[in-house]
Design an enzyme around this catalytic site. Sequence first.
Site, short mmCIF file in Angstrom:
data_model
loop_
_atom_site.label_atom_id
_atom_site.label_comp_id
_atom_site.label_asym_id
_atom_site.label_seq_id
_atom_site.Cartn_x
_atom_site.Cartn_y
_atom_site.Cartn_z
N LYS A 25 52.14 -7.33 75.29
CA LYS A 25 51.65 -5.95 75.61
C LYS A 25 50.53 -5.39 75.13
O LYS A 25 49.60 -4.90 75.60
CB LYS A 25 53.04 -5.05 75.79
CG LYS A 25 52.72 -3.77 76.27
CD LYS A 25 53.85 -2.64 75.91
CE LYS A 25 54.27 -2.39 74.41
NZ LYS A 25 54.81 -1.26 74.19
N ARG A 30 45.04 -3.56 75.43
CA ARG A 30 43.86 -3.59 74.55
C ARG A 30 42.57 -4.30 75.47
O ARG A 30 41.45 -3.60 75.62
CB ARG A 30 43.91 -4.00 73.30
CG ARG A 30 44.80 -3.19 72.47
CD ARG A 30 44.84 -3.92 70.99
NE ARG A 30 45.31 -3.05 69.91
CZ ARG A 30 46.76 -2.91 69.62
NH1 ARG A 30 47.53 -3.16 70.61
NH2 ARG A 30 47.05 -1.97 68.67
N ASP A 52 53.87 -1.03 82.01
CA ASP A 52 52.71 -0.55 81.16
C ASP A 52 51.26 -1.05 81.33
O ASP A 52 50.41 -0.31 81.22
CB ASP A 52 52.93 -0.87 79.76
CG ASP A 52 53.95 0.03 78.98
OD1 ASP A 52 54.85 0.90 79.98
OD2 ASP A 52 54.26 0.15 77.79
N ASN A 98 55.28 5.79 80.62
CA ASN A 98 55.72 5.78 79.10
C ASN A 98 55.00 4.95 78.27
O ASN A 98 55.43 4.33 77.35
CB ASN A 98 57.28 5.60 79.38
CG ASN A 98 57.89 6.08 77.71
OD1 ASN A 98 57.25 6.84 76.88
ND2 ASN A 98 59.24 5.79 77.49
N GLY A 100 52.46 4.07 75.75
CA GLY A 100 51.67 4.72 74.66
C GLY A 100 50.61 3.98 74.50
O GLY A 100 49.58 4.38 74.13
N SER A 204 52.27 -0.12 60.15
CA SER A 204 52.07 -1.01 61.37
C SER A 204 50.69 -1.68 61.33
O SER A 204 49.75 -1.86 62.11
CB SER A 204 52.29 -0.56 62.70
OG SER A 204 53.44 0.24 62.75
N ASP A 333 58.85 -3.40 66.02
CA ASP A 333 59.47 -3.74 67.24
C ASP A 333 60.48 -4.92 67.25
O ASP A 333 61.56 -4.93 67.57
CB ASP A 333 58.30 -4.12 68.23
CG ASP A 333 57.76 -2.88 68.73
OD1 ASP A 333 58.09 -1.84 68.22
OD2 ASP A 333 56.88 -2.85 69.55
N LYS A 360 59.35 6.18 68.89
CA LYS A 360 59.19 4.89 69.98
C LYS A 360 59.70 5.36 71.25
O LYS A 360 60.12 6.87 71.35
CB LYS A 360 59.80 3.94 69.48
CG LYS A 360 58.97 3.22 68.25
CD LYS A 360 57.58 2.69 68.54
CE LYS A 360 56.92 2.27 67.36
NZ LYS A 360 56.13 1.26 67.50
N GLU A 361 59.94 4.60 72.18
CA GLU A 361 60.40 4.82 73.52
C GLU A 361 61.76 5.83 73.58
O GLU A 361 61.89 6.74 74.31
CB GLU A 361 60.77 3.55 74.44
CG GLU A 361 59.76 2.84 74.74
CD GLU A 361 58.81 2.22 73.98
OE1 GLU A 361 58.94 2.52 72.69
OE2 GLU A 361 58.09 1.21 74.35
N HIS A 411 63.27 -0.73 76.78
CA HIS A 411 63.16 -2.13 76.95
C HIS A 411 63.75 -3.07 75.92
O HIS A 411 64.70 -3.86 75.95
CB HIS A 411 61.69 -2.56 77.51
CG HIS A 411 60.63 -2.21 76.48
ND1 HIS A 411 59.75 -3.05 76.04
CD2 HIS A 411 60.46 -1.19 75.54
CE1 HIS A 411 58.91 -2.51 75.05
NE2 HIS A 411 59.39 -1.49 74.85
N ARG A 412 63.26 -2.57 74.53
CA ARG A 412 63.88 -3.45 73.57
C ARG A 412 65.34 -3.29 73.24
O ARG A 412 65.94 -4.10 72.65
CB ARG A 412 63.11 -3.10 72.35
CG ARG A 412 61.53 -3.37 72.49
CD ARG A 412 60.76 -3.88 71.32
NE ARG A 412 59.42 -3.90 71.47
CZ ARG A 412 58.77 -5.05 72.29
NH1 ARG A 412 59.80 -6.08 72.65
NH2 ARG A 412 57.60 -5.30 72.55
N LYS A 439 59.13 -2.78 81.32
CA LYS A 439 58.08 -2.10 80.51
C LYS A 439 57.42 -3.18 80.02
O LYS A 439 56.14 -3.21 80.12
CB LYS A 439 58.67 -1.24 79.54
CG LYS A 439 57.67 -0.41 78.59
CD LYS A 439 58.25 0.67 78.06
CE LYS A 439 57.53 1.80 77.47
NZ LYS A 439 56.29 1.43 76.62
#
Length: 674
Positions: A25, A30, A52, A98, A100, A204, A333, A360-361, A411-412, A439
């Site tokens: 993703k 990007r 996404d 949603n 980001g 991160s 993640d 996060k989400e 999703h995660r 997602k």
Amino acid sequence: MYSTAFLDLPPLASASGTVQLPGSKSISNRVLLLAALSSGRTLIHDLLDSDDTRVMLTALEQLGCGVERGVGGVVTDVAITGLGGKAPLAFAKLFLGNAGTAMRPLTAALAVLGGDFTLSGVPRMHERPIGDLVDALRQLGCQIDYTGNDGFPPLKIGQPQLKLNAPIAVRGDVSSQFLTALLLALPLVAKQDVHIDVIGELISKPYIEITLNLLQKFGIAVRREDWKRFTIPAGSRYQSPGEIWVEADASSASYFIALGALSMPVDSQKGLKNQPAIRIEGLSENAIQGDIRFIEAARQMGALITSGANHLEISQGAWPLKAIDLDCNHIPDAAMTLAVMALYADGTTTLRNIASWRVKETDRIAAMATELRKLGATVVEGQDFIQITPPARGAKSSDWKAASIHTYDDHRVAMCFSLAAFNPAGVVVRIEDPKCVAKTFPDYFETLFSVVTPKSVPVICVDGPTASGKGTLASRVAEQLGFHYLDSGSLYRLTALAAERSGVDWSDEQALTQLAKKLPVEFEGGAVLLGGDDVSEDIRTEHIGMGASKISVFSSVRSALTDLQRSFAKLPGLVADGRDMGTVIFPGSPLKIYLTANSSTRAERRYKQLISKGISAKLDLLRADLEARDLRDSSRASAPLKAAEDAVLLDNSNQTIEQSVDFVLSQWRSKLGL
Ligand code: DC
């Protein structure tokens, strides 16, 4: 994709096989933006096809980029013709769901390019902070207003008055996406060296590495001093590489790496040594994604992992897994996957430095703690850590509990909790709103089901006399559960039809048996095909129904159809209707319904059905016919129609179909202990 309200995962026994995972993703969105900002056409291979990326593609189209989806018929190949540094269409209202990874970089790019733009998303997106990025962009002279709450989307963007002399300060300790957004946007205006200073400890960092790596591929060589100052050299210009490949998503890979670590491979159970449980294609240990370092954490917990040039192989090493105490700042993640692996560890696991989970989400620390506790784990949560002790499991009793996992539109959460289905206690894990995986990984559950073996496939049997409404009830229950559906009567009807078409008499047991053994049947969507011919309507006539009833008295015809019927039992489960589903075909089924209605109600239903199809019918004849068929079905020697001893009786004479469906679903829920 499963769009049901929930998906019940039966206890899983093992895993084995190869998976191809969707594109990353982070890289996908990007690359899309970079291609959009470059001049010329970029052909992107293996792009993630998900919510996404879809919102990003739509946004780019709205801004005037050329978007070709499914180049050469390959869904995951997309070509973008970029704006080449030109201003996008000056007016656009962008809805970014949603995502980001779309909201932050588009905000920055559009703010420096200028125009009249609004950027909004789903309600959760309007709770995800963006103030630090907006502050940084305002220092630069960008014109950005909050149209809802200060510090959060939606945003309105106008024309900037850019001041690039002084370094731009951005906070690095809330989300690394702010810095990524600036790094992606500022090459557009780098007439002179542009400096970005990071305030606070940058979290991160691996995501920043992805950004720098991809910028390089698009011709921008950012200079980095420590993790404090980034300089975009004067005269930087985006140049399309022409063609680019997206790596498989390393965060998505974490679930399958975990799967390999959790599962005794089927092959080694059969005595074949050194067969890895799981092979993942499209990703290696040298991936540019930070979450690839999940591999190190999984190894610490006991996984055996080897890497090839473009694949990974994973097997079980230590069992139970080893508890760990780990700083997870570098894999925020994928660390959620560790939290579920912790359920199988030999002690307490602590995951630290994960404050970013809270923005996060959903608030992922709170979400993971709540849901892990439902399964019986003991969880301590802090502002920036989570500590998990697995449910106790003694020789006789176990603290594991069947649970319905709420997934918070995250999703995660949905994906990592599917791993709880390996629990040694054999409890069911219900995943609520399974479609939230769209997602990043729309086919997650299908991919999971392609490599796991359950302890047994759950089958719900619905038996009963003709016209009792079995078919409607069973197919509705299957639809609500996302289960497969078998209308076993159709197989007898197909055999009767095939016999008639090839001139075989309905009393010729031997010839009928030969036909039944090699029935060229396919079920496609709602249609039934016989030798490629759509016979969905042809098998529904009263005449063929009577033929089916006649040929079904022969025991060799019945056994010729047994394997075919059993082959429908596949993950996540099956609802089968017929006469002997609970007694003969699936005797071990956990839920058997015996459906009845009095013969006058059934005759009326059949009558309405026929009339609505424009077929004339007589009520009293239909009733006599039904009673004759009941008598034959229940008095035949082979598998006569009768309720299984452990069947639940349901007389639906005075019920609506919804009431019957709710009855079966609540029986199912209580069987699962939910
Ligand atoms: O459910 P139905 O009306 O489509 O079934 C047609 C005939 O097939 C029925 O009269 C009896 C036979 N049948 C059977 O013997 N066993 C089954 N499991 C399903 C149907």
